[in-house]
Design an enzyme around this catalytic site. Structure first.
Site, mmCIF file in Angstrom:
data_model
loop_
_atom_site.group_PDB
_atom_site.id
_atom_site.type_symbol
_atom_site.label_atom_id
_atom_site.label_comp_id
_atom_site.label_asym_id
_atom_site.label_seq_id
_atom_site.Cartn_x
_atom_site.Cartn_y
_atom_site.Cartn_z
ATOM 1 N N GLY A 15 0.798 -1.231 0.000
ATOM 2 C CA GLY A 15 0.000 0.000 0.000
ATOM 3 C C GLY A 15 0.825 1.273 0.000
ATOM 4 C CB SER A 16 4.273 2.211 -1.011
ATOM 5 O OG SER A 16 4.387 1.836 -2.355
ATOM 6 C CG ASN A 17 1.404 3.274 -5.824
ATOM 7 O OD1 ASN A 17 1.769 4.311 -6.375
ATOM 8 N ND2 ASN A 17 1.955 2.087 -6.082
ATOM 9 N NE ARG A 68 -11.692 -13.731 -12.378
ATOM 10 C CZ ARG A 68 -10.487 -13.644 -11.801
ATOM 11 N NH1 ARG A 68 -10.174 -12.598 -11.091
ATOM 12 N NH2 ARG A 68 -9.599 -14.589 -11.970
ATOM 13 N NE ARG A 94 -9.229 -11.708 -6.767
ATOM 14 C CZ ARG A 94 -9.396 -13.016 -6.965
ATOM 15 N NH1 ARG A 94 -8.402 -13.857 -6.762
ATOM 16 N NH2 ARG A 94 -10.554 -13.497 -7.373
ATOM 17 C CB ILE A 95 -8.240 -10.408 -13.492
ATOM 18 C CG1 ILE A 95 -6.742 -10.379 -13.806
ATOM 19 C CG2 ILE A 95 -9.064 -10.167 -14.746
ATOM 20 C CD1 ILE A 95 -6.275 -11.492 -14.707
ATOM 21 C CG LEU A 96 -11.286 -5.394 -11.467
ATOM 22 C CD1 LEU A 96 -11.514 -3.897 -11.627
ATOM 23 C CD2 LEU A 96 -11.630 -5.846 -10.053
ATOM 24 C CG HIS A 112 1.548 -2.367 -15.408
ATOM 25 N ND1 HIS A 112 1.292 -3.610 -14.862
ATOM 26 C CD2 HIS A 112 2.513 -2.556 -16.339
ATOM 27 C CE1 HIS A 112 2.060 -4.510 -15.443
ATOM 28 N NE2 HIS A 112 2.811 -3.894 -16.337
ATOM 29 C CG ASP A 148 -1.574 -4.681 -16.774
ATOM 30 O OD1 ASP A 148 -2.235 -4.164 -15.869
ATOM 31 O OD2 ASP A 148 -0.804 -5.654 -16.575
HETATM 32 C C1 GAR Z 1 3.290 -1.322 -7.428
HETATM 33 O O1 GAR Z 1 4.561 -1.378 -8.021
HETATM 34 C C2 GAR Z 1 2.208 -1.390 -8.489
HETATM 35 O O2 GAR Z 1 2.533 -0.714 -9.668
HETATM 36 C C3 GAR Z 1 2.133 -2.866 -8.735
HETATM 37 O O3 GAR Z 1 2.232 -3.456 -7.455
HETATM 38 C C4 GAR Z 1 2.991 -2.593 -6.606
HETATM 39 C C5 GAR Z 1 2.160 -2.295 -5.401
HETATM 40 O O4 GAR Z 1 2.884 -1.575 -4.468
HETATM 41 N N1 GAR Z 1 0.913 -3.240 -9.372
HETATM 42 C C6 GAR Z 1 0.814 -4.214 -10.254
HETATM 43 O O5 GAR Z 1 1.751 -4.891 -10.596
HETATM 44 C C7 GAR Z 1 -0.584 -4.434 -10.793
HETATM 45 N N2 GAR Z 1 -0.546 -5.306 -11.912
HETATM 46 P P1 GAR Z 1 2.160 -0.868 -3.249
HETATM 47 O O6 GAR Z 1 1.228 -1.915 -2.622
HETATM 48 O O7 GAR Z 1 3.305 -0.512 -2.340
HETATM 49 O O8 GAR Z 1 1.416 0.331 -3.762
#
Ligand code: GAR
Length: 221
Positions: A15-17, A68, A94-96, A112, A148
């Protein structure tokens, strides 16, 4: 005064994003309100971040659903009752299902860690290093029913260094993810985004300069 958009953030891991979105909301640079965070993983560290910031969070464990579609229906229900205008996938693994896209047409964003359309899917930083590309980066795009494949809103480019491991590259990319995701959400909140087929147009006074990047650097030409 802009009307704040209500977002629902879907997470699976660290969850850093999500943290970057929270930080930008808290420092006033992102005009959004997190109505709910949903995790399919009960162990996700993202849930701890929600506790710290008093953000409503719910676990919907996909393993407890027989399909799903059933899982998605539950997630859609929570997002709708929370009053979410925009769904933000932030490391959601997860794929929606098609029903999701019908419930939130052109209202789902994804980030991505590669320069799409190169390297869709998973373990993409490893794939970029192994392929030998000289640049990689990250992409925020509208999610659609492909993996994607949806229209691209914003990308950031970073160099791939000769001695990079996948983790080195992932860290360099992640720093840029934390900048472009809040920016994409802010464009959306300000109503600056127009979609024409595959192309996304951002109504913005500034234009990208005509620059080229070279890796390795040019020594002569
Ligand atoms: C991030 O690098 C994001 O781009 C990637 O997972 C990581 C999550 O980091 N997402 C994917 O690969 C989706 N296909 P976070 O949990 O620290 O935000």
């Amino acid at each position: 005064m802009l009307q704040k958009i209500g977002i629902g953030v879907l997470v699976s891991g660290s969850g850093s994003n999500l943290q970057s979105i929270i930080d930008h909301i808290e420092n006033g640079t992102l005009d959004a309100e997190i109505r709910v965070v949903l995790s399919n993983n009960p162990e996700a560290y993202a849930l701890e971040r929600c506790r710290k910031h008093r953000i409503p969070a719910t676990v919907v464990d996909h393993r407890q659903f027989s399909s799903r579609e059933e899982f998605d229906r539950r997630v859609i229900e929570i997002l709708k009752t929370s009053g979410v205008d925009l769904v933000v996938m932030a490391g959601f693994m997860r794929i929606l299902s098609p029903e999701f896209f019908r419930a939130f047409p052109r209202k789902i964003l994804n980030i991505h860690p590669a320069l799409l359309p190169a390297f869709p899917g998973t373990h993409v930083q490893q794939k970029a290093v192994e392929y030998g590309v000289k640049f990689s980066g990250c992409t925020v795009h509208f999610a659609d029913e492909g993996v994607d494949t949806g229209p691209i809103i914003i990308q950031a480019v970073v160099p791939v260094r000769e001695d990079d491991t996948a983790d080195d590259l992932a860290a360099r990319i992640l720093k840029e993810e934390h900048r472009i995701y809040p920016q994409a959400i802010q464009y959306y909140a300000e109503g600056r985004i127009e979609i024409e087929g595959r192309k996304v147009r951002i109504r913005c006074d500034r234009r990208m300069e005509d620059i080229a990047l070279h890796n390795p650097p040019l020594t002569r030409f």
